[in-house]
Design an enzyme around this catalytic site. Structure first.
Site, PDB file in Angstrom:
ATOM      1  N   ASP A   1     -39.198-143.215 -20.437  1.00  0.00           N
ATOM      2  CA  ASP A   1     -40.112-142.723 -19.410  1.00  0.00           C
ATOM      3  C   ASP A   1     -40.390-141.229 -19.560  1.00  0.00           C
ATOM      4  O   ASP A   1     -39.570-140.387 -19.201  1.00  0.00           O
ATOM      5  CB  ASP A   1     -39.514-143.001 -18.030  1.00  0.00           C
ATOM      6  CG  ASP A   1     -40.507-142.755 -16.900  1.00  0.00           C
ATOM      7  OD1 ASP A   1     -41.611-142.254 -17.170  1.00  0.00           O
ATOM      8  OD2 ASP A   1     -40.175-143.063 -15.751  1.00  0.00           O
TER       9      ASP A   1
ATOM     10  N   ASP B   1     -48.887-140.649 -21.041  1.00  0.00           N
ATOM     11  CA  ASP B   1     -47.768-141.227 -20.306  1.00  0.00           C
ATOM     12  C   ASP B   1     -47.256-142.473 -21.010  1.00  0.00           C
ATOM     13  O   ASP B   1     -48.045-143.304 -21.469  1.00  0.00           O
ATOM     14  CB  ASP B   1     -48.231-141.562 -18.887  1.00  0.00           C
ATOM     15  CG  ASP B   1     -47.106-142.078 -18.004  1.00  0.00           C
ATOM     16  OD1 ASP B   1     -45.994-141.539 -18.082  1.00  0.00           O
ATOM     17  OD2 ASP B   1     -47.337-143.028 -17.237  1.00  0.00           O
TER      18      ASP B   1
END
Length: 475
Positions: free
Chosen positions: A159, A352
């Site tokens: 992440d 992302d």
């Protein structure tokens, strides 16, 4: 005189002939180049390659460098116990809902964040293969790391948007079901509690009074983890990180899947990127696999040699602790679409690893969507599962598909081409949809999601203030 005229006439004839030949040769050259460009800027692939296989396909790229080990999807064909489990991958609607919650968290964080970067020097390198996380009922990707002494292997979500690495711990009062045994700090010789007065306790939000430092982290969908901010030995292949700061979760609730927690890769002090700055110099890269039956990798530190054909673009400091890019346009088949650059630059863009779709401003999205539909007019368009998932195709009657290459144009002149297959998010043989969305009215930036990053080596060079993209990083 007659001879002179005849010579001049012959010379003119020969000169004309040469000009005609030259023009013909030039025309042929242009025709060949145009044909080559057309084939290069579209991608043809077998429809069957959109779906995971029942046979494990290990990425050979993961073995090219030192300090490498292979991890697999525990619920896919690369891990034998998966044969005894039945796990359903998320639907496109589930993915969109998960994306929305994630983006909400990012927006809230950016509105009040102020990040910083430390100066760094030359690195070592270690690599961790990556596995598709869709089988864990999350649209993200997972890496397996070892925690403790002796180590417990834990599958964590990779992440780039998270500031903290955390996992569920044994004797937690609120636990969700995960695939592996919970980490038990009492069984580890290297586990250390952090005192509430320790300066590193300020790296996290610590809501609980007491002798030891606590942490709490929440996400946009209401999911949260609370527990003790502690130190432990983290193992990545043969490499060990002593006194690694992590969250030992005792109250974990929300919409987690079977993953054991999060591997935080943003730029804040508690992230693994910042904690390993002395060893790996805040340089890391990953390659996300194309399918659940393939593996990718995560590498900390610089790579020698560098990935082939890598293209770098500037990292935008204003979006820290996320990874901001100066996107100014998008195109098809190498041609930039007629969209004002301010449409992209006013909100800005981040890349992302967690969001699946790529989110564009309304004007940019509509222009791009319409152009994509024209380019794909040879295939039957079908309505999507929701009003927002609106550009979908049924490839069930085709053996192969040709999709235009998508290009991202950046302010510094860098142009990154995306393989056609990576522009699609597929649910089943009759439903493959464009992996782009219009962002919501209150959103503050475009987001380059993980579906378009698949199979590319994405390199984060924080001291160099750049992000690189290299094709064919994994399968």
């Amino acid at each position: 005189m007659a001879t002179s005229i005849s010579f001049v006439g012959l010379s003119c004839f020969l000169l004309s002939l040469c000009l005609v030949c030259s023009l013909k040769e030039g025309y042929a050259f242009e025709e060949q180049r145009e044909s080559h460009a057309e084939s290069y800027l579209t991608h043809t692939f077998q429809v069957s390659s959109l779906f995971a296989s029942s046979i494990c396909n290990h990425s050979t790229k993961a073995n090219e460098r030192e300090s490498t080990f292979r991890v697999v999807d525990k619920y896919g064909p690369c891990f034998q116990p998966s044969l005894h489990r039945s796990v359903v991958s998320p639907s496109l609607t589930d993915i969109l809902r998960s994306d929305r919650a994630r983006i909400y968290s990012i927006q809230a964080r950016l509105s009040k964040n102020s990040g910083r970067r430390d100066h760094i020097v030359e690195p070592n390198s270690v690599r961790i293969p990556v596995k598709d996380g869709s089988a864990f009922k999350t649209p993200n990707y997972l890496v397996t790391v070892g925690l403790g002494t002796p180590k417990t292997d834990l599958s964590l979500v990779l992440d780039t948007g998270s500031r903290l690495t955390w996992t569920q711990c044994e004797s937690c009062t609120i636990c969700y079901k995960q695939s592996e045994p919970l980490f038990d700090p009492e069984e580890s010789k290297s586990y250390v509690n952090i005192a509430k007065t320790d300066s590193v306790c300020d790296y996290v939000d610590h809501p609980v009074d007491g002798k030891y430092c606590s942490y709490v982290i929440g996400y946009g969908d209401g999911t949260s983890s609370l527990g003790y901010f502690s130190k432990e030995t983290l193992t990545m292949s043969a490499e060990k990180i002593e006194s690694f700061l992590f969250g030992c979760g005792t109250e974990n609730k929300g919409t987690f899947g079977l993953e054991a927690g999060i591997l935080g890769l943003n730029q804040e002090k508690a992230s693994i990127v910042s904690q390993t700055a002395q060893k790996y110099k805040k340089i890391f890269s990953y390659c996300l696999p194309s399918l659940a039956s393939s593996t990718g990798h995560l590498t900390f530190g610089s790579q020698t040699p560098a990935p082939a054909n890598i293209k770098y673009t500037k990292l935008v400091a204003q979006k820290s602790p996320y990874y901001g890019l100066d996107l100014i346009g998008i195109g098809l088949r190498g041609t930039k679409l007629n969209i004002p650059e301010s449409i992209f630059t006013t909100p800005g863009t981040i890349i992302d690893s967690g969001a699946v779709y790529t989110y564009l401003p309304p004007v940019a999205y509509t222009t791009f969507r319409d152009a994509f539909r024209v380019a794909m007019s040879a295939y039957p368009w079908i309505p999507g599962p929701t009003a927002r998932i609106e550009t979908c195709y049924d490839f069930s009657k085709s053996t192969s598909v040709t999709v235009p290459e998508i290009s991202f144009f950046f302010k510094d002149g860098t142009v990154v081409g995306i393989p056609g297959k990576s522009s699609l998010v597929t649910e089943n043989s009759k439903l493959s949809c464009l992996g782009f969305q219009e962002y919501y009215p209150n959103d503050k930036q475009s987001i380059i999601g993980n579906s378009v990053q698949r199979t590319m080596e994405v390199v984060y060079d924080i001291p160099g203030q750049r992000v690189g993209f290299a094709p064919n990083g994994c399968s």
